[in-house]
Design a protein around this motif. Structure first.
Motif, mmCIF file in Angstrom:
data_model
loop_
_atom_site.group_PDB
_atom_site.id
_atom_site.type_symbol
_atom_site.label_atom_id
_atom_site.label_comp_id
_atom_site.label_asym_id
_atom_site.label_seq_id
_atom_site.Cartn_x
_atom_site.Cartn_y
_atom_site.Cartn_z
ATOM 1 N N UNK A 192 -31.282 82.483 -21.867
ATOM 2 C CA UNK A 192 -30.793 83.479 -22.828
ATOM 3 C C UNK A 192 -29.381 83.945 -22.510
ATOM 4 N N UNK A 193 -28.475 83.012 -22.335
ATOM 5 C CA UNK A 193 -27.110 83.336 -21.961
ATOM 6 C C UNK A 193 -26.217 83.454 -23.179
ATOM 7 N N UNK A 194 -25.262 84.377 -23.082
ATOM 8 C CA UNK A 194 -24.214 84.439 -24.095
ATOM 9 C C UNK A 194 -22.977 83.753 -23.513
ATOM 10 N N UNK A 195 -22.022 83.504 -24.343
ATOM 11 C CA UNK A 195 -20.797 82.820 -23.904
ATOM 12 C C UNK A 195 -20.018 83.648 -22.884
ATOM 13 N N UNK A 211 -22.953 88.780 -5.217
ATOM 14 C CA UNK A 211 -22.010 88.282 -6.194
ATOM 15 C C UNK A 211 -22.450 88.806 -7.557
ATOM 16 N N UNK A 212 -21.968 89.989 -7.976
ATOM 17 C CA UNK A 212 -22.443 90.639 -9.193
ATOM 18 C C UNK A 212 -22.337 89.748 -10.426
ATOM 19 N N UNK A 213 -23.366 89.832 -11.273
ATOM 20 C CA UNK A 213 -23.396 89.012 -12.473
ATOM 21 C C UNK A 213 -24.307 89.645 -13.510
ATOM 22 N N UNK A 214 -24.112 89.222 -14.749
ATOM 23 C CA UNK A 214 -24.978 89.663 -15.842
ATOM 24 C C UNK A 214 -26.346 88.985 -15.742
#
Length: 129
Positions: free
Chosen positions: A10-13, A45-48
């Motif tokens: 469910x990734x966005x660009x 390593x912060x990420x969405x």
């Protein structure tokens, strides 16, 4: 939890994606988004969206806190594990095991999917979100 199939992560660009544990499983390279950052150590390593690849319940218990800490507010954590059908698969790791470990770490499972014939995944978010 509900099963999902299209676009499993469910990734966005614009999503920033960090992957933990994939270096141990070269066969998962085709499952990873091209823009993913491969974390090679226990750093944050912060990420969405964070993808965590594990081979056993012990690995998950050891690595879950690090991966969860890297998820930015409003983000998601996917725990990816080999299916029991795979030779050398993790018989102690399945959707229920992942859900239980999420819950003991103040996370809740909110979805699951089959990534390939060899890999499945459970998506989680912080409890109460």
């Amino acid at each position: 939890m509900s099963s999902e199939s299209a676009q499993p992560f469910e990734l966005s660009a614009t999503d920033r994606v960090t992957v933990y544990g994939a270096k141990n499983f070269p066969e998962v390279a085709g499952l990873l988004p091209a823009s993913a950052f491969l974390a090679e150590d226990d750093g944050r390593f912060p990420a969405d969206v964070v993808l965590l690849f594990v081979a056993s319940a012990a690995d998950l218990a050891h690595d879950l806190a690090t991966a969860a800490a890297a998820v930015e507010p409003g983000g998601a954590l996917w725990v990816c594990y080999p299916t029991a059908q795979v030779d050398g698969g993790a018989p102690d790791l399945n959707r229920d095991t992942v859900a239980s470990l999420f819950e003991t770490n103040d996370w809740e499972p909110v979805g699951d999917t089959v990534l390939s014939s060899e890999w499945s995944a459970v998506r989680g978010q912080p409890a109460g979100k």
